[in-house]
Design a protein around this motif. Structure first.
Motif, PDB file in Angstrom:
ATOM      1  N   GLN A 470       0.835  -1.202   0.000  1.00 46.68           N
ATOM      2  CA  GLN A 470       0.000   0.000   0.000  1.00 46.68           C
ATOM      3  C   GLN A 470       0.876   1.260   0.000  1.00 46.68           C
ATOM      4  N   VAL A 471       1.916   1.244   0.880  1.00 43.64           N
ATOM      5  CA  VAL A 471       2.811   2.418   0.954  1.00 43.64           C
ATOM      6  C   VAL A 471       3.501   2.643  -0.400  1.00 43.64           C
ATOM      7  N   GLN A 472       3.764   1.520  -1.107  1.00 43.00           N
ATOM      8  CA  GLN A 472       4.545   1.611  -2.361  1.00 43.00           C
ATOM      9  C   GLN A 472       3.673   1.886  -3.588  1.00 43.00           C
ATOM     10  N   GLY A 473       2.357   1.995  -3.412  1.00 40.96           N
ATOM     11  CA  GLY A 473       1.516   2.413  -4.535  1.00 40.96           C
ATOM     12  C   GLY A 473       0.423   1.440  -4.934  1.00 40.96           C
ATOM     13  N   GLY A 474       0.382   0.267  -4.291  1.00 38.52           N
ATOM     14  CA  GLY A 474      -0.664  -0.688  -4.601  1.00 38.52           C
ATOM     15  C   GLY A 474      -0.433  -1.386  -5.928  1.00 38.52           C
ATOM     16  N   PRO A 475      -1.317  -2.307  -6.331  1.00 33.73           N
ATOM     17  CA  PRO A 475      -1.164  -3.026  -7.610  1.00 33.73           C
ATOM     18  C   PRO A 475      -1.131  -2.045  -8.781  1.00 33.73           C
ATOM     19  N   MET A 476      -0.431  -2.453  -9.832  1.00 36.55           N
ATOM     20  CA  MET A 476      -0.355  -1.613 -11.037  1.00 36.55           C
ATOM     21  C   MET A 476      -1.692  -1.619 -11.766  1.00 36.55           C
ATOM     22  N   THR A 477      -1.948  -0.552 -12.521  1.00 36.04           N
ATOM     23  CA  THR A 477      -3.064  -0.557 -13.470  1.00 36.04           C
ATOM     24  C   THR A 477      -2.635  -1.398 -14.670  1.00 36.04           C
ATOM     25  N   PRO A 478      -3.578  -1.829 -15.507  1.00 34.63           N
ATOM     26  CA  PRO A 478      -3.189  -2.609 -16.701  1.00 34.63           C
ATOM     27  C   PRO A 478      -2.177  -1.861 -17.576  1.00 34.63           C
ATOM     28  N   ASP A 479      -2.321  -0.567 -17.751  1.00 33.23           N
ATOM     29  CA  ASP A 479      -1.356   0.203 -18.544  1.00 33.23           C
ATOM     30  C   ASP A 479       0.026   0.186 -17.899  1.00 33.23           C
ATOM     31  N   GLU A 480       0.050   0.400 -16.590  1.00 34.97           N
ATOM     32  CA  GLU A 480       1.330   0.363 -15.857  1.00 34.97           C
ATOM     33  C   GLU A 480       1.993  -1.010 -16.011  1.00 34.97           C
ATOM     34  N   ALA A 481       1.194  -2.060 -15.914  1.00 38.37           N
ATOM     35  CA  ALA A 481       1.740  -3.423 -15.999  1.00 38.37           C
ATOM     36  C   ALA A 481       2.337  -3.687 -17.378  1.00 38.37           C
ATOM     37  N   ALA A 482       1.657  -3.212 -18.416  1.00 38.62           N
ATOM     38  CA  ALA A 482       2.179  -3.409 -19.772  1.00 38.62           C
ATOM     39  C   ALA A 482       3.488  -2.653 -19.949  1.00 38.62           C
ATOM     40  N   ALA A 483       3.539  -1.417 -19.416  1.00 39.39           N
ATOM     41  CA  ALA A 483       4.774  -0.623 -19.513  1.00 39.39           C
ATOM     42  C   ALA A 483       5.906  -1.304 -18.753  1.00 39.39           C
ATOM     43  N   PHE A 484       5.577  -1.839 -17.569  1.00 38.53           N
ATOM     44  CA  PHE A 484       6.605  -2.525 -16.773  1.00 38.53           C
ATOM     45  C   PHE A 484       7.183  -3.724 -17.525  1.00 38.53           C
ATOM     46  N   ALA A 485       6.281  -4.525 -18.095  1.00 42.28           N
ATOM     47  CA  ALA A 485       6.730  -5.766 -18.752  1.00 42.28           C
ATOM     48  C   ALA A 485       7.684  -5.480 -19.905  1.00 42.28           C
ATOM     49  N   ALA A 486       7.590  -4.262 -20.452  1.00 45.42           N
ATOM     50  CA  ALA A 486       8.443  -3.916 -21.594  1.00 45.42           C
ATOM     51  C   ALA A 486       9.824  -3.413 -21.171  1.00 45.42           C
ATOM     52  N   LEU A 487      10.032  -3.180 -19.866  1.00 41.95           N
ATOM     53  CA  LEU A 487      11.326  -2.643 -19.411  1.00 41.95           C
ATOM     54  C   LEU A 487      12.430  -3.696 -19.524  1.00 41.95           C
ATOM     55  N   PRO A 488      13.670  -3.254 -19.858  1.00 40.25           N
ATOM     56  CA  PRO A 488      14.766  -4.231 -19.821  1.00 40.25           C
ATOM     57  C   PRO A 488      14.977  -4.689 -18.370  1.00 40.25           C
ATOM     58  N   GLY A 489      15.164  -5.960 -18.179  1.00 39.80           N
ATOM     59  CA  GLY A 489      15.375  -6.488 -16.825  1.00 39.80           C
ATOM     60  C   GLY A 489      14.087  -6.790 -16.079  1.00 39.80           C
TER      61      GLY A 489
END
Lengths: 526, 526
Positions: A470-489
């Motif tokens: 919760q302190v760190q921002g909670g679960p990602m939104t679907p858009d956030e998750a897609a952006a994350f998955a595309a990051l190197p590493g």
């Protein structure tokens, strides 16, 4: 105000004045105004704050202001002068395998070369050109007219005394080069000859004795350029350099000593008489029995020595006895750099080990294991799963940011995100590459990502982990998750995250930090 | 006796004291007795003859005793200091093809680098790594932490200002290395950017101006070691060296100037104030308009410059304009050696040309052609027959021994064998390899051999050649002939002999010596 303004300003540590990556200054000395003054300064909170007449502001840590001057390791100031008896218990040496595997062993060898002028590696594979591989462990080969490497053995039509079976008195090599190669390596492939032993003399010690016993002779040798020369069909080298070179403040820094290569000195008669008296006195000192360190190089031994400090010698050998060395030249600056970086890495490992054994041995925020147990569990789980080295290290070190940031882990547990993944990754980046730091940077985001894309994942989190989510921002939104998955590493970060989640077993048997040091050491060197 | 005894003895030129091949001494200074004196000396016949107290005897050519000291080409003594206006008519440059083909052109370029500090090669192929090939024409690449070569272009995460599009003020490279690389090469592959011009400043000239205008500042900069430093993840270099380095007798020999890389100087306050005043004064001189030489490197240009003398600069350029240089480091000592050897070879060609045009233009002992005509005929016959280069050269030069020996060709014709084949081969061996000298050495023996093995051969000899055959020993015995045929180079010598015999045609049209210079130049470089 006891600090000269231009000196102080030239050392401004702000990021406009210095590149934080390499400490290089971002301005020229001529960029500073001619009438620069300090308009205001105040000391407090461990800092000196300065306001300048051109509007710039600087902050200097007080402990930086008080730092002493570093010794100059290229001069006698950074050396331990010796005589032969100092090595009665043995010369500085290491096994080749240990030198390669253990950065502490490698550092000890390089430090011996820097401080004593030499070291011997044992059990170096007796294959041709191996001396080049030894050089590449700490620097670069300096090619000369003798080639990238040279073979020291009896040759039919030698262009140098080295390539005969004659005795060779203590001398330094290539004094007719400028710059002279500052290091020499000699790798013994075969030595079945009667004779052919090696000798070393500390030229700095000999010069120091001359300075004590005959200061005027010493001074004369430091201020008389001597014409060294070498000539064959394809080469005509010459250098006018003193036998004893001192630095700008009078410290001994280089010796050139090789009568074979001294051409004709042209000076007025009285000066020639004085020079030759001083030269002969110095030469006699280099031959004193107590200065002669003698040993024998056997197959697989590789001698590394400082060619602008030590004089090397060889006894005569029987011409039909087989003796074959391969040698090459290199330079002290790269050796010193490699040593400094090794020391930095060893200090990094010690710092990490202290974290695990000190602060990390305390409780882990809300979990039933200590922070150290948690990270060691994550590391060994990665190792047992056959993960790549970088992932094992990332798992082992993923939470070091809890110790480093201005906001501690304890504050995280009271509701302030300490951004420990970024803090840890940034701190580790001074030693490790992105293959280690980026999964750590993303391991908190990976939790938020997994909560978004795997419905069962969130339920598996520990109570403390659910709280910090919760302190760190909670679960990602679907858009956030897609952006994350595309990051190197990102995939590595997900893997580290799963290890993180599993590594909270009370009383599990884990190895100590020591177990991971070799792996971390290897990653530091990448 | 105006010569100091140890100096004189150390320079004894006899073959027991010196290796005649390379001039290296064969004794140590400590081998000379402590009470060495001259017991007798006499001057005459162009020599000083000396008898020594230990029984040794030496002969010194009087002209050697009177030789002046050679200038030290690494210090200001061997340089021509400049300002920008000195190059109003153009900078020192050469075409790459001409540089490769003509040793005089190559020598001119290397001499410009040695004396002026720089030169530009034009039309160097714009292929990657070509800068290494340029370096190999005169020396060895000095590898550094930036690699064997480095790419100067905009990089995403630069560890050095060079790899950005920013302007860079005049500076020298790698002052944190010790030994610092003394030469730099920059090869332009592409320069389509607006901006990105190059600048050079003669640092020796700037230092010389400082010495004139503010001698105390100059002295201060020569005696203050400055801590240069560079640090990244894999590197930690440092060197404490003065901005202006003078040699043991006070001549300017190296400049290090790079504010970016100066770490923290630690000195008492008053000394820091004085240092910064001197440093700023020197820095201001380096920026004077009249010292800034500006030019633009285009594709195919390769700049070679002295990194311990010249400061180099770059104007800013538009980041999206394409600009790509490749650079590497090397050293002045090898460049100076290559230049000295080229000069030696050019002098050899001049000496040979003078032989052909002077003494050689006189009559050839008993033949209807001059000596020069005879040798030029032999050379062109070899060339027309498609002989290898070495055989053409051997044919061209086979009789030079007639000019060289203590016994001249004229004495040969009065019945004394002048052994001209040996004399010529030995003399030519100072420049040429055995592929040229050995057929010459054996060409007289080849005549005696052919008389033994080919019944018709002797009848074909000219009258003069038949006469000298007797002086030279007559036809070989069968055993001698078999031994001769087994010698290396015997077949080449026979080929040269046949050309020799044919090359006595009166009034034949032959090219001049000039025709053969390129071929001889190429053989000298092998």
């Amino acid at each position: 105000m006891p600090f000269p303004p231009y000196w102080l300003r030239d050392n401004c540590p702000c990021t406009n004045c210095r590149d934080p990556r390499n400490g290089q200054k971002l301005f020229q000395i001529t960029d500073l105004p001619d009438d620069l003054t300090i308009t205001h300064h105040v000391t407090g909170d461990g800092q000196l704050e300065v306001e300048w007449s051109d509007g710039h502001r600087s902050n200097y840590p007080l402990e930086w202001l008080d730092e002493p001057q570093q010794p100059d390791h290229r001069t006698e100031q950074g050396k331990r002068l010796w005589q032969a008896a100092d090595f009665a218990a043995g010369i500085p040496e290491a096994q080749w395998d240990a030198y390669l595997a253990d950065p502490a062993e490698q550092a000890a060898v390089l430090r011996a070369v820097q401080r004593l002028g030499f070291a011997v590696l044992r059990a170096v594979p007796t294959v041709e050109r191996q001396v080049l591989a030894v050089t590449e462990t700490f620097g670069y080969v300096r090619e000369t007219n003798y080639g990238e490497l040279f073979d020291v053995r009896v040759e039919p039509d030698p262009n140098n005394l080295a390539f005969t079976s004659s005795a060779i008195a203590p001398h330094s090599d290539n004094p007719y080069r400028d710059p002279v190669p500052t290091l020499q390596l000699l790798h013994c492939l075969e030595n079945a000859a009667v004779g052919g032993d090696s000798g070393l003399v500390d030229g700095f010690r000999a010069a120091d004795l001359l300075r004590t016993e005959a200061p005027e002779d010493f001074a004369l040798l430091t201020r008389t350029p001597v014409p060294f020369a070498f000539r064959d069909r394809h080469t005509e080298l010459s250098a006018d350099r003193p036998l004893i070179e001192t630095d700008a403040v009078g410290r001994i820094r280089e010796i050139r000593f090789n009568n074979r290569s001294i051409g004709t000195l042209r000076l007025p008669e009285a000066e020639l008489d004085a020079f030759y008296a001083a030269y002969r006195r110095f030469a006699a000192i280099t031959l004193r029995a107590e200065l002669q360190l003698e040993f024998r190089l056997g197959p697989g031994d590789c001698l590394i020595f400082d060619n602008v400090r030590l004089l090397h010698a060889r006894t005569a050998f029987e011409q039909d006895g087989r003796r074959h060395l391969q040698g090459c030249y290199a330079d002290l600056d790269s050796l010193a750099s490699t040593l400094a970086v090794l020391d930095r890495r060893l200090a990094a490992l010690d710092t990490l080990q202290q974290l695990f054994e000190g602060e990390g041995a305390g409780e882990y925020l809300g979990e039933e294991v200590t922070m150290a147990e948690h990270m060691l569990q994550a590391g060994i789980l990665a190792e047992r799963a056959g993960a790549p080295d970088a992932q094992i290290a990332a798992a082992l070190l993923h939470d070091v940011g809890h110790f480093q940031g201005a906001v501690t882990g304890r504050q995280l547990m009271t509701g302030t995100d300490n951004r420990h993944s970024d803090t840890g990754a940034d701190w580790l980046a001074q030693w490790f590459g992105p293959e280690v730091t980026e999964p750590i940077r993303l391991h908190v985001a990976a939790k938020r990502y997994l909560c978004a894309v795997e419905p069962d994942y969130r339920a598996s989190l520990s109570a403390a982990s659910e709280y910090t989510l919760q302190v760190q921002g909670g679960p990602m939104t679907p858009d956030e998750a897609a952006a994350f998955a595309a990051l190197p590493g990102a995939q590595d970060a997900v893997a580290v995250r799963r290890l993180d989640d599993q590594a909270k077993v009370a009383d599990a048997q884990t190895p100590t930090f020591e177990h991971f040091r070799p792996l971390l050491a290897a990653l530091l060197a990448r």
